[in-house]
Design a protein around this motif. Structure first.
Motif, PDB file in Angstrom:
ATOM      1  N   LYS A   7     -43.359  10.338 -23.282  1.00 25.03           N
ATOM      2  CA  LYS A   7     -44.584  10.731 -23.987  1.00 25.03           C
ATOM      3  C   LYS A   7     -44.402  10.630 -25.506  1.00 25.03           C
ATOM      4  CE  LYS A   7     -47.903  14.288 -24.557  1.00 25.03           C
ATOM      5  NZ  LYS A   7     -48.865  15.082 -24.177  1.00 25.03           N
ATOM      6  N   VAL A   8     -43.273  11.076 -26.003  1.00 23.89           N
ATOM      7  CA  VAL A   8     -43.015  11.030 -27.448  1.00 23.89           C
ATOM      8  C   VAL A   8     -42.863   9.579 -27.914  1.00 23.89           C
ATOM      9  CG1 VAL A   8     -41.495  11.803 -29.313  1.00 23.89           C
ATOM     10  CG2 VAL A   8     -42.000  13.346 -27.416  1.00 23.89           C
ATOM     11  N   LEU A   9     -42.209   8.745 -27.119  1.00 22.28           N
ATOM     12  CA  LEU A   9     -42.092   7.330 -27.485  1.00 22.28           C
ATOM     13  C   LEU A   9     -43.448   6.635 -27.462  1.00 22.28           C
ATOM     14  CD1 LEU A   9     -38.763   6.138 -25.841  1.00 22.28           C
ATOM     15  CD2 LEU A   9     -39.265   6.488 -28.266  1.00 22.28           C
ATOM     16  N   LYS A  10     -44.323   7.070 -26.585  1.00 17.80           N
ATOM     17  CA  LYS A  10     -45.683   6.527 -26.575  1.00 17.80           C
ATOM     18  C   LYS A  10     -46.376   6.861 -27.897  1.00 17.80           C
ATOM     19  CE  LYS A  10     -49.943   6.504 -23.937  1.00 17.80           C
ATOM     20  NZ  LYS A  10     -50.687   7.056 -22.804  1.00 17.80           N
ATOM     21  N   GLU A  11     -46.166   8.072 -28.391  1.00 13.50           N
ATOM     22  CA  GLU A  11     -46.724   8.464 -29.695  1.00 13.50           C
ATOM     23  C   GLU A  11     -46.142   7.596 -30.816  1.00 13.50           C
ATOM     24  OE1 GLU A  11     -49.097  10.728 -30.528  1.00 13.50           O
ATOM     25  OE2 GLU A  11     -49.438  11.069 -28.393  1.00 13.50           O
ATOM     26  N   ALA A  12     -44.859   7.290 -30.732  1.00 10.51           N
ATOM     27  CA  ALA A  12     -44.219   6.440 -31.744  1.00 10.51           C
ATOM     28  C   ALA A  12     -44.842   5.052 -31.742  1.00 10.51           C
ATOM     29  CB  ALA A  12     -42.716   6.355 -31.486  1.00 10.51           C
ATOM     30  N   ASN A  13     -45.039   4.493 -30.559  1.00  6.77           N
ATOM     31  CA  ASN A  13     -45.669   3.178 -30.450  1.00  6.77           C
ATOM     32  C   ASN A  13     -47.095   3.189 -30.988  1.00  6.77           C
ATOM     33  OD1 ASN A  13     -44.092   0.907 -29.028  1.00  6.77           O
ATOM     34  ND2 ASN A  13     -43.501   2.751 -27.927  1.00  6.77           N
ATOM     35  N   GLN A  14     -47.826   4.259 -30.705  1.00  2.00           N
ATOM     36  CA  GLN A  14     -49.197   4.369 -31.204  1.00  2.00           C
ATOM     37  C   GLN A  14     -49.208   4.458 -32.731  1.00  2.00           C
ATOM     38  OE1 GLN A  14     -52.242   4.281 -29.424  1.00  2.00           O
ATOM     39  NE2 GLN A  14     -52.931   3.995 -31.525  1.00  2.00           N
ATOM     40  N   ALA A  15     -48.282   5.208 -33.297  1.00  2.00           N
ATOM     41  CA  ALA A  15     -48.199   5.326 -34.756  1.00  2.00           C
ATOM     42  C   ALA A  15     -47.904   3.962 -35.385  1.00  2.00           C
ATOM     43  CB  ALA A  15     -47.142   6.349 -35.154  1.00  2.00           C
ATOM     44  N   LEU A  16     -47.036   3.181 -34.748  1.00  2.00           N
ATOM     45  CA  LEU A  16     -46.736   1.848 -35.275  1.00  2.00           C
ATOM     46  C   LEU A  16     -47.952   0.937 -35.163  1.00  2.00           C
ATOM     47  CD1 LEU A  16     -44.695  -0.055 -36.557  1.00  2.00           C
ATOM     48  CD2 LEU A  16     -43.921  -0.643 -34.246  1.00  2.00           C
ATOM     49  N   ASP A  17     -48.665   1.007 -34.052  1.00  2.00           N
ATOM     50  CA  ASP A  17     -49.900   0.228 -33.917  1.00  2.00           C
ATOM     51  C   ASP A  17     -50.904   0.610 -35.009  1.00  2.00           C
ATOM     52  OD1 ASP A  17     -48.920  -1.088 -31.687  1.00  2.00           O
ATOM     53  OD2 ASP A  17     -50.085   0.092 -30.245  1.00  2.00           O
ATOM     54  N   ASP A  18     -51.030   1.912 -35.258  1.00  2.79           N
ATOM     55  CA  ASP A  18     -51.924   2.387 -36.314  1.00  2.79           C
ATOM     56  C   ASP A  18     -51.499   1.841 -37.674  1.00  2.79           C
ATOM     57  OD1 ASP A  18     -53.270   3.857 -34.380  1.00  2.79           O
ATOM     58  OD2 ASP A  18     -52.385   5.782 -34.968  1.00  2.79           O
ATOM     59  N   ALA A  19     -50.189   1.858 -37.939  1.00  2.00           N
ATOM     60  CA  ALA A  19     -49.673   1.362 -39.218  1.00  2.00           C
ATOM     61  C   ALA A  19     -50.009  -0.119 -39.396  1.00  2.00           C
ATOM     62  CB  ALA A  19     -48.169   1.593 -39.311  1.00  2.00           C
ATOM     63  N   ASP A  20     -49.835  -0.903 -38.338  1.00  2.00           N
ATOM     64  CA  ASP A  20     -50.177  -2.329 -38.404  1.00  2.00           C
ATOM     65  C   ASP A  20     -51.665  -2.522 -38.710  1.00  2.00           C
ATOM     66  OD1 ASP A  20     -47.711  -3.611 -37.964  1.00  2.00           O
ATOM     67  OD2 ASP A  20     -47.904  -3.401 -35.791  1.00  2.00           O
ATOM     68  N   PHE A  21     -52.501  -1.756 -38.034  1.00  2.00           N
ATOM     69  CA  PHE A  21     -53.950  -1.849 -38.237  1.00  2.00           C
ATOM     70  C   PHE A  21     -54.321  -1.483 -39.676  1.00  2.00           C
ATOM     71  CE2 PHE A  21     -58.117   0.259 -38.255  1.00  2.00           C
ATOM     72  CZ  PHE A  21     -58.912  -0.756 -37.765  1.00  2.00           C
ATOM     73  N   LEU A  22     -53.746  -0.403 -40.174  1.00  2.00           N
ATOM     74  CA  LEU A  22     -54.046   0.052 -41.530  1.00  2.00           C
ATOM     75  C   LEU A  22     -53.519  -0.921 -42.585  1.00  2.00           C
ATOM     76  CD1 LEU A  22     -53.279   3.785 -40.846  1.00  2.00           C
ATOM     77  CD2 LEU A  22     -55.518   2.882 -41.539  1.00  2.00           C
ATOM     78  N   LEU A  23     -52.374  -1.531 -42.312  1.00  2.00           N
ATOM     79  CA  LEU A  23     -51.814  -2.516 -43.238  1.00  2.00           C
ATOM     80  C   LEU A  23     -52.749  -3.716 -43.373  1.00  2.00           C
ATOM     81  CD1 LEU A  23     -49.422  -3.331 -45.044  1.00  2.00           C
ATOM     82  CD2 LEU A  23     -48.400  -4.383 -43.012  1.00  2.00           C
ATOM     83  N   ALA A  24     -53.327  -4.124 -42.277  1.00  2.00           N
ATOM     84  CA  ALA A  24     -54.266  -5.256 -42.312  1.00  2.00           C
ATOM     85  C   ALA A  24     -55.458  -4.960 -43.224  1.00  2.00           C
ATOM     86  CB  ALA A  24     -54.743  -5.590 -40.904  1.00  2.00           C
ATOM     87  N   GLY A  25     -55.834  -3.703 -43.321  1.00  2.00           N
ATOM     88  CA  GLY A  25     -56.924  -3.298 -44.205  1.00  2.00           C
ATOM     89  C   GLY A  25     -56.451  -2.885 -45.588  1.00  2.00           C
ATOM     90  N   GLU A  26     -55.163  -3.093 -45.869  1.00  2.00           N
ATOM     91  CA  GLU A  26     -54.534  -2.752 -47.157  1.00  2.00           C
ATOM     92  C   GLU A  26     -54.672  -1.273 -47.512  1.00  2.00           C
ATOM     93  OE1 GLU A  26     -55.462  -5.559 -50.255  1.00  2.00           O
ATOM     94  OE2 GLU A  26     -55.022  -7.267 -48.938  1.00  2.00           O
TER      95      GLU A  26
END
Length: 126
Positions: A7-26
């Motif tokens: 469950k905690v690793l799933k949260e880590a993966n979600q945070a990384l996905d969020d970071a990628d998405f936010l980076l695309a929007g600068e």
């Protein structure tokens, strides 16, 4: 792997996905925050594996270093990534005069992805 750890690793993966998405929007401040939380959740997962609950970010970092860095279960370079992300996240979240550059945000995402891969690899060999 323990269900709590998954469950905690799933949260880590979600945070990384969020970071990628936010980076695309600068959105560099939010990117750095999510990259840091990817790594934080990874550390929490490792501590969960040892049945250790840390109540603070500093406590998590201290215990993680004690159990996995000092014992050389993980490379010392990972400690540098954690420290760099922690400093950058504090700047992004609390220093209203400073905004992380796009390059710093990209580096934060790269470090978080590398750290997550390291931790997932660690669990796959356990």
């Amino acid at each position: 792997m323990d269900e709590r750890v998954e469950k905690v690793l799933k949260e880590a993966n979600q945070a990384l996905d969020d970071a990628d998405f936010l980076l695309a929007g600068e959105r560099t401040q939010a990117t750095v925050n999510r990259a840091y939380y990817c790594v934080f959740h990874c550390m929490q997962a490792m501590l969960q594996m040892e049945n250790i609950q840390a109540k603070t970010h500093q406590g998590t970092l201290r215990k993680f270093n004690e159990l996995f860095i000092k014992t050389e279960k993980l490379p010392t370079e990972s400690a540098k990534m954690i420290t760099n992300l922690s400093v950058l996240r504090n700047i992004a979240d609390y220093d209203y005069q400073a905004v992380p550059s796009l390059e710093e945000a990209q580096e934060a995402v790269n470090d978080a992805a590398e750290f997550l891969a390291l931790i997932e690899n660690y669990f796959s060999t356990e």
